[in-house]
Design an enzyme around this catalytic site. Structure first.
Site: not given
Length: 317
Positions: A235, A264, A283
């Protein structure tokens, strides 16, 4: 019964859900549902299928009197106040296991492309700047028979270690509790956190908790070798980003590969994007068609079980 889906998913999954409930789906693929709209549309929902970008906090949970379950399209669930949901009798589900191998595969790929400067090399060719062969053109560093330190030896960390074994790497790991199966089957060695930082590659696969937040910071990077490469598929909250940037620019570490960020999507002009030694991916750890299909189907199955009064397949305990 009503199911709210907070991001656009393929119609076949909606049709599956419609066999047991009325379904409302937010029509955007790239944008998260705005907070006010999420709150308003959730007020009469029995089940909500959420994304990591949806903050399921106390305010949200208090505003949803009919809510029976929150089903997160992710293995992580740090966007959900799980303890408060349990207090209110709301089930929380995630999508473990189905994305383990795919995410480990992406992490290993990210390590390889960062070590071998693949992104830089492709950009050199695309820009028309490849003028000929030279001995050290885009010379990177080997992965084979190097040491790797895995922070977080859960299912993804273990799957990552299996791939490292195929490259005859010296596997070290640090986690809350020993993983004796990995030690026995993969030759992994349990070490202290400081010892882990002496590896050639340091790879974060851990979940984000109060204990792990910001653990990769200025002091951490200074303890690494100057040839070390840092990889994060855990993360973004594990990393103090300004400290990582400084570590790369100052030569405290050699490079970094990131599939996750604190915020993000990454903003235009972010300093990471100006650094050739930092590779940033959007991601995509679990982004294969097969895995995303399996993740969504698991969410649908969990929702159907809850609506039918059955135990869901993957509740968060």
């Amino acid at each position: 019964m009503k199911v709210l889906v907070t991001r656009q998913i393929p119609e076949r999954f909606i049709e599956d859900l419609q066999s047991v409930a009325d379904v409302e789906m937010y029509g955007e693929k790239l944008k998260a549902m705005p907070r006010e709209e999420l709150l308003n549309k959730s007020r009469d929902a029995d089940v909500v299928i959420t994304m990591m970008s949806d903050q399921i906090d106390r305010e949200y949970l208090d505003s949803c009197p009919e809510l029976k379950a929150v089903i997160n399209l992710a293995v992580g669930y740090d966007n959900i106040d799980v303890d408060y949901a349990k207090e209110k009798g709301i089930i929380v589900c995630n999508t473990p296991d189905v994305l383990t191998e795919t995410t480990a595969e992406l992490g290993f790929t990210l390590m390889l492309i960062t070590a071998r400067r693949i992104i830089e090399a492709a950009q050199l060719v695309a820009a028309g700047e490849w003028k000929g062969w030279e001995p050290y053109l885009m010379a990177g560093t080997d992965v084979y028979r190097k040491s790797v330190g895995i922070y977080g030896m859960g299912s993804i960390g273990t799957a990552f270690a299996r791939r490292c074994k195929g490259f005859d790497m010296d596997i070290m790991y640090h986690t809350r509790s020993r993983h004796e199966d990995a030690e026995r089957e993969l030759g992994a060695k349990y070490v202290s956190f400081d010892e882990l930082l002496q590896a050639d590659y340091i790879v974060c696969t851990a979940p984000l908790t109060k204990e792990t937040a910001d653990i990769f910071n200025k002091d951490t990077f200074r303890k690494m070798n100057d040839h070390a490469i840092f990889i994060n598929i855990g993360r973004g909250g594990h990393v103090v980003e300004e400290d990582l940037l400084a570590a790369v620019q100052n030569g405290d570490i050699a490079a970094a590969g990131l599939d996750v960020l604190r915020e993000e999507p990454i903003k235009e002009g972010h300093p990471f994007l100006k650094e050739n030694k930092i590779v940033v991916l959007p991601h995509i750890g679990s982004a294969t068609v097969e895995t995303r299909d399996a993740m969504i189907q698991l969410c649908v199955d969990n929702a159907k079980h809850v609506i039918r009064g059955q135990e869901p397949k993957t509740p968060v305990h």
